[in-house]
Design a protein around this motif. Structure first.
Motif, mmCIF file in Angstrom:
data_model
loop_
_atom_site.group_PDB
_atom_site.id
_atom_site.type_symbol
_atom_site.label_atom_id
_atom_site.label_comp_id
_atom_site.label_asym_id
_atom_site.label_seq_id
_atom_site.Cartn_x
_atom_site.Cartn_y
_atom_site.Cartn_z
ATOM 1 N N GLU A 246 0.823 -1.196 0.125
ATOM 2 C CA GLU A 246 -0.033 -0.123 0.060
ATOM 3 C C GLU A 246 0.926 1.285 -0.118
ATOM 4 O OE1 GLU A 246 -3.958 1.628 2.479
ATOM 5 O OE2 GLU A 246 -2.343 0.393 3.335
ATOM 6 N N LEU A 247 0.789 2.152 -1.012
ATOM 7 C CA LEU A 247 1.761 3.071 -1.186
ATOM 8 C C LEU A 247 0.961 4.391 -0.091
ATOM 9 C CD1 LEU A 247 1.713 3.563 -4.853
ATOM 10 C CD2 LEU A 247 3.368 2.628 -3.317
ATOM 11 N N PRO A 248 1.822 5.317 0.234
ATOM 12 C CA PRO A 248 1.329 6.570 1.177
ATOM 13 C C PRO A 248 1.027 7.138 0.588
ATOM 14 C CG PRO A 248 3.804 6.415 0.815
ATOM 15 C CD PRO A 248 3.320 5.238 0.025
ATOM 16 N N ASP A 249 -0.172 8.153 1.175
ATOM 17 C CA ASP A 249 -0.576 9.239 0.628
ATOM 18 C C ASP A 249 0.373 10.366 -0.042
ATOM 19 O OD1 ASP A 249 -2.877 8.060 1.229
ATOM 20 O OD2 ASP A 249 -3.248 9.367 3.106
ATOM 21 N N GLN A 250 -0.053 10.539 -1.481
ATOM 22 C CA GLN A 250 0.845 11.645 -2.126
ATOM 23 C C GLN A 250 0.370 13.133 -2.066
ATOM 24 O OE1 GLN A 250 3.795 10.682 -3.408
ATOM 25 N NE2 GLN A 250 3.447 8.576 -2.641
ATOM 26 N N GLU A 251 1.273 14.105 -1.602
ATOM 27 C CA GLU A 251 0.852 15.418 -2.001
ATOM 28 C C GLU A 251 0.445 15.852 -3.149
ATOM 29 O OE1 GLU A 251 2.237 19.577 -0.075
ATOM 30 O OE2 GLU A 251 3.788 17.906 -0.066
ATOM 31 N N TRP A 252 -0.722 16.551 -3.269
ATOM 32 C CA TRP A 252 -1.295 16.825 -4.647
ATOM 33 C C TRP A 252 -1.037 18.246 -4.722
ATOM 34 C CZ3 TRP A 252 -5.399 19.963 -5.952
ATOM 35 C CH2 TRP A 252 -5.920 19.920 -7.135
#
Length: 441
Positions: free
Chosen positions: A48-54
């Motif tokens: 599971e990938l960590p949340d990416q800043e958008w």
């Protein structure tokens, strides 16, 4: 029985769903007690990938809120298409790329600097890519004439046989479509453009003779069967010369003012053991022709005053124990000729014919050796092609050097001394031949 069989899968499906539901509950309970268990609902082996800043797009983002502005012509470093090709200069030669595929890539090159001054793309011939380049003064002058074969479906489909003269924009040649019954012989020396640029004469394998086209009118003007002769078409003015191997004769044909062609003379002057070959060379200025026969005999025919009437003997024999003779070229003034040799005694047209590794420059009158140029003396790793300059004073050789760069080297036509060397810049294909542009007029 038929209805019972149809309903059985539905009952089985309901039972299977109940089992899966019970199994899922048991697995969740066990996972809650295990501190090392992975996240619930994530299959095993999936990370599971960590949340990416958008970041939202703005005016500086390429193709973000809007397309980029198209730059002006001045801002484009290289033009995408050149409207007209540069004419070929008297100090230039033409490199021909390897003939594989539907098109042949060639280039006009300044041998002193290695600069490509014009890129040329033409269709192939049946065997060789027969091209006739011309020296020009403006972009509207003819740059190159190509004897082309276009095959939409390879050997299974219809073919278009064309004579295309390229000038100005290379995308719009002055094209003459030859009749379907025509099969132009596609070897070097089997076609010619007359000195004034008016007629294109070539050997036609379907006719077993000569066929003539008026280039300005764009139409066929003459045809003449000549069984047992050819396939060479050496010219002097509007006179065409060839050989007749069976009868040991030289033959003369003349193109009349209306473009028709007729035989105007023949002389039995060739030796009894004469044999022909597939390639030949013409010295336009001297009106002489070179033919190295299949047995190595070297003939230089002088057509300046018409047909020779005295017996013509070979000036020597090109055969050597060290390798097989290959291509042969005569310069335009008939003061120098060169024969290439392979590194194998097998005929160069054979599958294992070897590569050209040596050139011998000779006197066309006596066949005395003027210079011997091998790979070591030329500082080359391979030979791609060779030809003389337009004025005949320099022999140019192209090939690869020790650094695998494609170079063109110039040698004095009478002494073999090196006079120039340059890396070719802008020609991405492997040169297989050099052509000397023809001066029309």
């Amino acid at each position: 029985m038929r209805n019972a069989t149809r309903h059985a899968p539905a009952v089985t499906g309901l039972a299977l769903l109940a089992v899966l539901a019970l199994t899922g509950c048991t697995t969740s309970s066990a996972g809650a007690a295990d501190e090392d268990a992975g996240p619930v609902g994530v299959p095993e082996g999936v990370v599971e990938l960590p949340d990416q800043e958008w970041f939202p797009t703005d005016d500086t983002t390429t193709l973000g809120s809007s397309d980029e502005e198209i730059p002006s012509d001045d801002e484009i470093p290289q033009k995408l298409h050149v409207g007209k090709v540069d004419p070929i200069g008297e100090d230039e030669v033409v490199l021909v790329g390897t003939q594989w595929g539907l098109q042949v890539v060639s280039a006009a090159v300044d041998p002193a600097t290695g600069e490509v001054t014009a890129n040329l793309t033409t269709g192939p011939g049946i065997w060789d890519a027969v091209l006739h380049p011309f020296v020009g003064k403006t972009s509207d002058d003819p740059v190159i004439l190509a004897q082309e074969v276009w095959r939409p479906r390879g050997s299974r489909g219809a073919a278009d046989f064309t004579i295309s003269t390229y000038s100005g924009t290379m995308l719009e040649p002055d094209e003459i479509e030859m009749p379907k019954y025509t099969r132009a012989h596609s070897r070097w020396g089997s076609s010619v453009v007359t000195d004034d640029g008016k007629y294109f004469a070539f050997w036609d394998d379907a006719l077993y003779g000569l066929r003539v086209f008026d280039l300005a009118k764009g139409k066929e003007t003459g045809a003449l069967p000549a069984l047992g002769c050819g396939p060479f078409t050496w010219s002097s003015g509007h006179r065409i010369y060839s050989v007749c191997e069976d009868t040991r004769e030289l033959v003369e044909y003349t193109i009349a003012k209306d473009g028709s062609i007729s035989e105007t003379g023949r002389e039995e002057v060739l030796p009894d053991d004469f044999v022909s070959n597939r390639h030949a060379s013409l010295a336009h200025e001297a009106h002489q022709a070179l033919l190295v026969s299949a047995n190595g005999d070297v003939f230089v025919f002088d057509f300046a005053d018409g047909l020779p009437t005295s017996p013509v003997q070979p000036i020597g024999n090109a055969g050597q124990d060290s390798g097989r003779f290959d291509e042969a070229v005569l310069n335009t003034t008939a003061t120098s000729l060169v024969v290439g040799y392979t590194d194998s005694a097998i005929h160069p047209d054979s599958v294992d014919g070897g590569e050209q590794v040596k050139l011998i420059v000779s006197d066309p009158a006596t066949f005395a050796t003027l210079a011997t140029l091998d790979l070591a003396s030329m500082q080359l790793a391979s030979i791609g092609g060779f030809a003389y300059s337009v004025d005949g004073t320099t022999l140019y050789v192209t090939g690869s050097d020790a650094d695998e760069a494609t170079v063109i080297v110039g040698f004095d036509a009478l002494t073999g001394a090196e006079v120039s060397r340059a890396v070719i810049d802008g020609f991405t294909d492997s040169p297989s031949r050099i052509l000397t542009p023809q001066v029309i007029g």
